[in-house]
Design an enzyme around this catalytic site. Structure first.
Site, PDB file in Angstrom:
ATOM      1  N   ASN A  34      54.159 -31.292  28.666  1.00  0.00           N
ATOM      2  CA  ASN A  34      55.575 -31.375  29.004  1.00  0.00           C
ATOM      3  C   ASN A  34      55.850 -30.796  30.394  1.00  0.00           C
ATOM      4  OD1 ASN A  34      54.876 -28.777  27.602  1.00  0.00           O
ATOM      5  ND2 ASN A  34      56.859 -28.234  28.449  1.00  0.00           N
ATOM      6  N   ASP A  62      59.965 -31.726  24.887  1.00  0.00           N
ATOM      7  CA  ASP A  62      58.649 -31.091  24.815  1.00  0.00           C
ATOM      8  C   ASP A  62      57.603 -32.029  24.227  1.00  0.00           C
ATOM      9  OD1 ASP A  62      56.726 -29.028  25.109  1.00  0.00           O
ATOM     10  OD2 ASP A  62      56.963 -28.457  23.015  1.00  0.00           O
ATOM     11  N   GLU A 101      55.017 -23.918  28.892  1.00  0.00           N
ATOM     12  CA  GLU A 101      56.229 -23.162  28.560  1.00  0.00           C
ATOM     13  C   GLU A 101      56.420 -21.992  29.524  1.00  0.00           C
ATOM     14  OE1 GLU A 101      54.248 -24.617  26.080  1.00  0.00           O
ATOM     15  OE2 GLU A 101      55.928 -26.002  26.207  1.00  0.00           O
TER      16      GLU A 101
END
Lengths: 601, 149
Positions: free
Chosen positions: A286, A328, A202
């Site tokens: 991801n 994700d 992220e």
């Protein structure tokens, strides 16, 4: 009990289970763990997944489905932390070892004295690391080898501590918090090396996996998950099964110009090791940012699985569960290594319940997908094409810039996140603790700023079909379907263990530690711990020869961030949209890490 | 709207470079300088902690224009990446009226500029001080007028 599938198969399964004393008889020709898991060390628990095949099965049977109702607390220990406790306690000899979430203290407890504290080791991680961890400041555990306890710190060190003295044997700096890298995974032992990797999918990191020499802490190899083949350690050994994984420098060409340099693809989950094939298997997170419109292409080598030579790091094959990931769907969940007959042929397989909602059975020698069957209601895809291996996305559920797309299932944490499954040698079933979450999303413009989140979506998660946010399912691997499932109100964010006593253990986010009958799924015993449970249960024989079961209680993690991070329930977008689905969690639990150890008096 | 955010982001990067240049020439920067400000209400010896009010803080927290500019910066500078729509996540909950590092606009501006030990980065030099005051003005509204997101 959830009546998952009330078709003829369901009734047949129930009928069969009621006729036969054990499921094992029903599936006598079914899958078995590889022979390299056959050891006589079930007294101890030396790695989170129990063995390198990651079965989380114990042959101990003193505690069984008949007497588990008498389980009582033997001792407890406060970890002094208020963040999510995802770790697995380890037991070596007469000592138990517990790693806490940040600040990553390692405690050694004397099992001859009801868990009295022997020593503690403090790696003194940088407090600033807390600001670079996406989803609470968890740690998933340590591994024992060569007289050392080896684990990762949030601020990117792999440390080795003398298991007897608590003195640091070595520490190796692996990453940079200023670039958004943290470390949360438990190392995997591969002979004389450990595999570790970074977190930060992220944060726009350039993810990697690496091997360290357990004697010295020296980095033997490091393989990036984006960029040119030479950085990814793709060479002449690389023989992927599917054509879409073949070609030069796909880690560059499947991205818009240069965006592979901050394309995520971290390694923060589980890994397994096959000493016979000499291959290590680990998943990749991801791609970044979540906003998929900004990264057209397959985004190699993210959201997939590597098979690599553990000595050199050279890639053998790769399979991408979710090409050009839209949601994700990290590929980092556990891979359980089994041997089984597949359509009459003996195969060395791996079993993997993915975030994208399918349980994959793959040939672990070649990377071929043998089956992929859904274990949650899925709206984001229609299945996996077994000819091409490709996930079949649903166009109507493709996220868009500036426009909200609703009811996408599974949600970003997937049908199952990190919480690891267990496989029973006896019942032959896979026990899957998992989520039942869907979400609404809108993509937003986002620029990359090093060391800050790189996401670019506005997410609101909510419960999936049925309204229960979690489930504990028993899965028939060969037939690709649920045998039974237990609905839970909250996501089942804990791991699980299953034993030869036909008992399986798991915990709930409102603090119940449960024992269930591994054959029927019936609840046999439960105990209310002090906080929500997101840890990994383990079982061992104490110095007195009695069987014990241990679990860390302490709510947090991504799902529990609303409590551990004191996040505002009025902001549904908070914690990457997970808060929207967890607004009632603060009403039922509070923070606080405590080890609970149980035995039959 | 998204182009406004993007423009604000690009402008921010340019201004960041200017801000770094500004650090070395104090002239003109004083208007936006952080006042001395205490984080706590107690002081030994019967003294009074410095409340640290500032002219610029007073002006910006009442200015809808500066608050709106702060809102755009909140996304463009990726404050939202950690603090979401204000409720928190990787970063602390900004909708709570009492904040760990102080709730006055001066405290908030100081927190953004200097960073804080448990994970708040220092944005001094990355965001010009004037924009830090705008951000602080917007962040203040998150707890004064919290709304569901």
């Amino acid at each position: 009990m959830m009546e998952w599938n009330k078709g003829p198969a369901w009734y047949a399964a129930v009928f069969t289970a009621s006729l036969l004393t054990s499921w094992a008889f029903f599936s006598a020709q079914a899958q078995t763990p590889p022979t390299f898991t056959n050891t006589n060390d079930d007294k101890e628990w030396t790695m989170p997944a129990k063995n390198v095949a990651s079965t989380r099965y114990s042959s101990l049977d003193q505690i069984n489905s008949k007497n588990v109702k008498d389980l009582k607390v033997a001792f407890t220990f406060s970890t002094g932390t208020e963040k999510g406790a995802e770790g697995a306690p380890l037991v070596i000899g007469d000592t138990m070892y517990v790693v806490t979430p940040y600040p990553n203290i390692l405690f050694a407890l004397d099992l001859t004295k009801n868990g009295a504290l022997k020593w503690r080791y403090d790696p003194k991680p940088s407090p600033a690391a807390q600001g670079e961890a996406c989803c609470d400041v968890v740690n998933r555990g340590a591994v024992f080898t060569d007289g050392k306890i080896i684990y990762n710190t949030l601020d990117d060190y792999t440390v080795a501590v003398d298991a007897n003295t608590g003195k640091e044997a070595w520490r190796t700096k692996m990453g940079e918090i200023n670039k958004g890298e943290t470390m949360t995974m438990a190392p995997l032992l591969m002979k004389d090396k450990v595999l570790v990797g970074d977190s930060g999918g992220e944060m726009g990191v350039r993810g990697w996996g690496a091997a360290l020499d357990v004697k010295t802490g020296k980095i033997v190899w490091r393989a990036y998950n984006t960029g040119p083949d030479k950085d990814v350690l793709i060479g002449s050994d690389f023989k992927p099964f599917y054509d879409s994984e073949k070609g030069k420098d796909l880690g560059v060409s499947t991205w818009p110009a240069d965006s592979w340099q901050h394309g995520g693809g971290s390694v923060w989950g589980w890994a397994s090791y096959d000493p016979d094939l000499n291959l290590v298997y680990y998943g990749v997170s991801n791609p970044g940012p979540w906003n998929s419109s900004l990264r057209p292409g397959d985004n190699k080598w993210t959201a997939g699985l590597w098979a690599r030579n553990p000595d050199t790091g050279q890639a053998r094959w790769f399979y991408q569960y979710s090409p050009h990931d839209l949601y994700d769907y990290d590929g980092v969940n556990e891979v359980i290594l089994l041997d089984m007959d597949w359509q009459g042929q003996p195969r060395k397989v791996l079993v993997h319940p993915d975030r994208n909602g399918y349980v994959y059975v793959m040939d672990r020698t070649t990377g071929e997908v043998l089956s992929a069957n859904p274990f949650q209601d899925i709206t984001s895809s229609t299945g996996v094409d077994l000819k091409t291996g490709r996930l079949q996305y649903v166009a109507a559920k493709q996220p868009k810039v500036g426009e909200t797309v609703t009811d996408i299932c599974p949600a970003p944490p997937g049908a199952k996140d990190w919480q690891p499954s267990a496989f029973s040698n006896k019942s032959k079933l896979l026990y899957i603790p998992h989520n039942n979450l869907c979400f609404d999303t809108k993509e937003l413009d986002v620029g990359y700023i090093e060391g800050t989140p790189y996401v670019g979506t506005e997410v609101h998660m909510h419960a999936g079909h049925g309204g229960n946010r979690g489930e504990y399912a028993a899965w028939d691997i060969a037939n690709g379907k649920k045998v039974w499932a237990i609905q839970e109100n909250f996501p089942v964010w804990s791991g699980t263990v299953v034993t030869a006593g036909d008992v399986a253990f798991y915990g709930t986010m409102d603090g119940w530690f449960k024992a269930i009958d591994a054959n029927s799924g019936d609840l046999l015993w439960q105990f209310k711990t002090g906080s929500g449970i997101i840890g990994q249960p383990v079982t061992y024989l104490g110095p007195d020869g009695k069987q014990y079961v241990a679990i860390l209680s302490g709510v947090g993690g991504w799902s529990g961030a609303i409590v551990a991070g004191q996040i505002d329930r009025r902001d549904g977008t908070a914690a990457l949209g997970f808060v929207n689905a967890m607004k009632d969690l603060p009403d039922v639990t509070t923070t606080g890490g405590t080890l609970y150890v149980f035995a039959i008096p | 709207m998204k182009y406004v955010a993007l423009l604000a982001f690009c402008a921010g990067l340019i201004l960041a470079a200017m801000a770094r240049a500004q650090e070395s020439s104090p002239s003109g920067a004083d208007k936006y300088a952080l006042p001395p400000v205490s984080l706590v209400p107690i002081t030994p010896g019967g003294g009074t902690p410095i409340e640290g009010k500032s002219k610029i803080g007073e002006e910006y927290e009442k200015s809808p224009e500066h608050i709106q500019a702060g809102k755009l910066l909140f996304s463009a500078m990726n404050c939202s990446g950690c603090h979401s729509s204000g409720g928190g996540g990787m970063g602390l909950n900004l909708m709570l009226p009492t904040k760990v590092y102080g709730s006055s606009i001066e405290n908030l501006a100081a927190t953004i500029a200097e960073g804080r030990p448990n994970g708040m980065p220092s944005f001094r030099g990355f965001i010009p001080m004037e924009q830090i005051w705008e951000l602080a003005a917007y962040v203040k509204t998150l707890s004064v007028n919290p709304t569901d997101k």
